[in-house]
Design a protein around this motif. Structure first.
Motif, PDB file in Angstrom:
ATOM      1  N   PRO A 142      35.096  46.862  16.431  1.00 40.78           N
ATOM      2  CA  PRO A 142      35.276  46.067  15.572  1.00 40.78           C
ATOM      3  C   PRO A 142      35.317  44.139  15.938  1.00 40.78           C
ATOM      4  O   PRO A 142      35.913  44.072  15.987  1.00 40.78           O
ATOM      5  N   GLY A 143      34.277  44.487  17.301  1.00 37.68           N
ATOM      6  CA  GLY A 143      35.170  43.190  18.513  1.00 37.68           C
ATOM      7  C   GLY A 143      35.933  43.092  19.613  1.00 37.68           C
ATOM      8  O   GLY A 143      36.415  44.551  20.761  1.00 37.68           O
ATOM      9  N   PRO A 144      36.313  42.283  20.406  1.00 36.63           N
ATOM     10  CA  PRO A 144      36.938  42.741  22.271  1.00 36.63           C
ATOM     11  C   PRO A 144      38.278  42.799  21.448  1.00 36.63           C
ATOM     12  O   PRO A 144      39.282  42.691  20.640  1.00 36.63           O
ATOM     13  N   SER A 145      39.093  43.994  22.479  1.00 29.83           N
ATOM     14  CA  SER A 145      40.521  43.519  23.150  1.00 29.83           C
ATOM     15  C   SER A 145      40.642  42.374  23.011  1.00 29.83           C
ATOM     16  O   SER A 145      40.447  41.213  23.342  1.00 29.83           O
ATOM     17  N   PRO A 146      42.220  41.802  22.627  1.00 29.41           N
ATOM     18  CA  PRO A 146      42.690  40.873  23.017  1.00 29.41           C
ATOM     19  C   PRO A 146      42.370  40.492  24.380  1.00 29.41           C
ATOM     20  O   PRO A 146      42.202  38.722  24.405  1.00 29.41           O
ATOM     21  N   LEU A 163      38.060  34.025  12.371  1.00 28.38           N
ATOM     22  CA  LEU A 163      37.522  34.767  11.271  1.00 28.38           C
ATOM     23  C   LEU A 163      36.740  35.900  10.958  1.00 28.38           C
ATOM     24  O   LEU A 163      37.834  37.200  11.529  1.00 28.38           O
ATOM     25  N   PRO A 164      36.359  36.162   9.860  1.00 24.79           N
ATOM     26  CA  PRO A 164      36.191  37.544   9.085  1.00 24.79           C
ATOM     27  C   PRO A 164      36.774  38.942  10.483  1.00 24.79           C
ATOM     28  O   PRO A 164      35.593  38.767  11.331  1.00 24.79           O
ATOM     29  N   ALA A 165      36.871  39.891   9.773  1.00 20.68           N
ATOM     30  CA  ALA A 165      37.282  40.891  10.585  1.00 20.68           C
ATOM     31  C   ALA A 165      35.638  40.991  11.064  1.00 20.68           C
ATOM     32  O   ALA A 165      34.820  41.690  12.646  1.00 20.68           O
ATOM     33  N   GLY A 166      34.703  41.847  10.207  1.00 20.76           N
ATOM     34  CA  GLY A 166      33.323  41.586  11.100  1.00 20.76           C
ATOM     35  C   GLY A 166      32.319  40.833  11.514  1.00 20.76           C
ATOM     36  O   GLY A 166      31.563  41.343  11.136  1.00 20.76           O
ATOM     37  N   ARG A 167      32.867  39.957  11.806  1.00 16.20           N
ATOM     38  CA  ARG A 167      31.855  38.959  12.682  1.00 16.20           C
ATOM     39  C   ARG A 167      32.284  39.233  13.565  1.00 16.20           C
ATOM     40  O   ARG A 167      32.035  38.255  15.107  1.00 16.20           O
ATOM     41  N   ARG A 168      34.132  39.432  14.009  1.00 18.16           N
ATOM     42  CA  ARG A 168      34.410  38.876  15.500  1.00 18.16           C
ATOM     43  C   ARG A 168      33.545  39.530  16.822  1.00 18.16           C
ATOM     44  O   ARG A 168      32.615  38.820  17.977  1.00 18.16           O
ATOM     45  N   ALA A 169      32.863  40.917  16.105  1.00 17.44           N
ATOM     46  CA  ALA A 169      31.753  41.142  17.348  1.00 17.44           C
ATOM     47  C   ALA A 169      30.879  41.101  17.481  1.00 17.44           C
ATOM     48  O   ALA A 169      30.202  40.367  18.593  1.00 17.44           O
ATOM     49  N   LEU A 170      30.485  40.719  16.494  1.00 18.77           N
ATOM     50  CA  LEU A 170      29.134  39.769  16.864  1.00 18.77           C
ATOM     51  C   LEU A 170      28.644  38.483  17.313  1.00 18.77           C
ATOM     52  O   LEU A 170      28.268  37.528  18.527  1.00 18.77           O
ATOM     53  N   GLU A 171      29.927  37.698  17.107  1.00 20.67           N
ATOM     54  CA  GLU A 171      30.558  35.807  17.582  1.00 20.67           C
ATOM     55  C   GLU A 171      30.217  36.266  19.148  1.00 20.67           C
ATOM     56  O   GLU A 171      29.976  35.756  20.283  1.00 20.67           O
ATOM     57  N   PHE A 172      31.314  37.753  19.271  1.00 16.40           N
ATOM     58  CA  PHE A 172      31.810  37.710  20.953  1.00 16.40           C
ATOM     59  C   PHE A 172      30.811  37.819  21.587  1.00 16.40           C
ATOM     60  O   PHE A 172      30.110  37.144  22.690  1.00 16.40           O
ATOM     61  N   ALA A 173      29.409  38.600  20.995  1.00 17.03           N
ATOM     62  CA  ALA A 173      28.903  38.806  21.819  1.00 17.03           C
ATOM     63  C   ALA A 173      27.605  38.429  21.861  1.00 17.03           C
ATOM     64  O   ALA A 173      27.415  37.516  22.384  1.00 17.03           O
ATOM     65  N   TRP A 174      27.510  36.867  21.143  1.00 17.21           N
ATOM     66  CA  TRP A 174      27.041  35.722  20.993  1.00 17.21           C
ATOM     67  C   TRP A 174      27.191  35.242  22.203  1.00 17.21           C
ATOM     68  O   TRP A 174      25.992  34.581  23.252  1.00 17.21           O
ATOM     69  N   VAL A 175      28.721  34.973  22.380  1.00 23.11           N
ATOM     70  CA  VAL A 175      29.021  33.976  23.562  1.00 23.11           C
ATOM     71  C   VAL A 175      28.770  34.999  24.589  1.00 23.11           C
ATOM     72  O   VAL A 175      27.989  34.346  26.096  1.00 23.11           O
ATOM     73  N   TRP A 176      29.179  35.981  24.860  1.00 25.11           N
ATOM     74  CA  TRP A 176      28.642  37.017  26.012  1.00 25.11           C
ATOM     75  C   TRP A 176      27.354  36.174  26.758  1.00 25.11           C
ATOM     76  O   TRP A 176      27.418  36.503  28.168  1.00 25.11           O
ATOM     77  N   THR A 177      26.374  36.797  25.751  1.00 24.92           N
ATOM     78  CA  THR A 177      24.758  36.428  26.019  1.00 24.92           C
ATOM     79  C   THR A 177      24.718  35.210  27.039  1.00 24.92           C
ATOM     80  O   THR A 177      24.797  34.681  27.727  1.00 24.92           O
TER      81      THR A 177
END
Length: 234
Positions: A142-146, A163-177
């Motif tokens: 669902p996304g990164p841990s706090p 962000l909506p809960a369903g977007r957090r994992a995706l947007e965190f992945a973009w930051v990490w890349t």
């Protein structure tokens, strides 16, 4: 390999429609002279040096590494003919280099399952006359841990939380890349502490020191980012 027309310059800051998932490998010229390819399925490399390099790894690591190397060799054949058969060597911090071709920057990335189910995402980058880094990441959970969010985003964590809960994992992945692409291009790898780089949530393009980075979200449905800089700066 499907080639997408190169943008005239760096990607626009304005949001673009979400691209459709490609049927096969995609190649783009992310910036002048900086080529990036990615795929959910890529033909594995059969180069003897590549096979020898991954021989002692677990099966899933061999699968992912050979797919990424196969994509790199296909990209080299397309944009730097003659270099596709050059063996890869390990530079500082494990950074891949083309043996005897120090003037051609290359980078590899892969992410996926650690079992036979596959579902891997692989990427490669080639930049003659530049140092380059590329990274891919499949969103997990669902996304990164706090704690992880605070470590990588610090005061920007609130931007992710909004962000909506369903977007957090995706947007965190973009930051990490983006963070990973920058330390790969810089040649420091994990020693460069990618989590310490200040990258905004929903990243598009920017600079980090003497590097330029681009999140290819205007072209890819999957998180794929690259970073590049002049070879003379190192």
């Amino acid at each position: 390999m499907t080639t997408t027309a190169a943008p005239a310059g760096l990607p626009p800051a304005a949001p673009a429609p979400t691209p459709a998932a490609p049927a096969g490998p995609v190649t783009v010229e992310a910036a002048p002279g900086v080529w990036v390819a990615w795929a959910r399925s890529a033909a594995p490399s059969t180069h003897p040096a590549d096979l020898a390099d991954v021989g002692g790894r677990p099966p899933w690591q061999r699968r992912q590494s050979l797919a990424a190397r196969g994509l790199l060799r296909a990209l080299l054949a397309e944009v730097r003919p003659g270099a596709e058969d050059v063996p890869l060597a390990a530079g500082p911090h494990g950074r891949p280099v083309l043996a005897g071709l120090d003037g051609v920057g290359v980078s590899l990335s892969h992410d996926g399952a650690d079992d036979a189910a596959g579902g891997d995402l692989v990427a490669a980058a080639v930049a003659p006359g530049r140092r380059v880094g590329v990274d891919v990441q499949l969103p997990h959970g669902p996304g990164p841990s706090p704690g992880l969010a605070r470590r990588c985003l610090r005061e920007r964590t609130a931007d992710l939380d909004r962000l909506p809960a369903g977007r957090r994992a995706l947007e965190f992945a973009w930051v990490w890349t983006v963070q990973e692409a920058c330390v790969k291009a810089d040649g420091t790898g994990i020693a460069g502490r990618p989590w310490s780089l200040d990258i905004p949530v929903r990243p598009r393009t920017g600079t980090q020191g003497d590097l330029t980075w681009i999140a290819l979200r205007h072209l890819s449905v999957h998180p794929v980012s690259c970073a590049f800089g002049d070879l003379r700066a190192r």
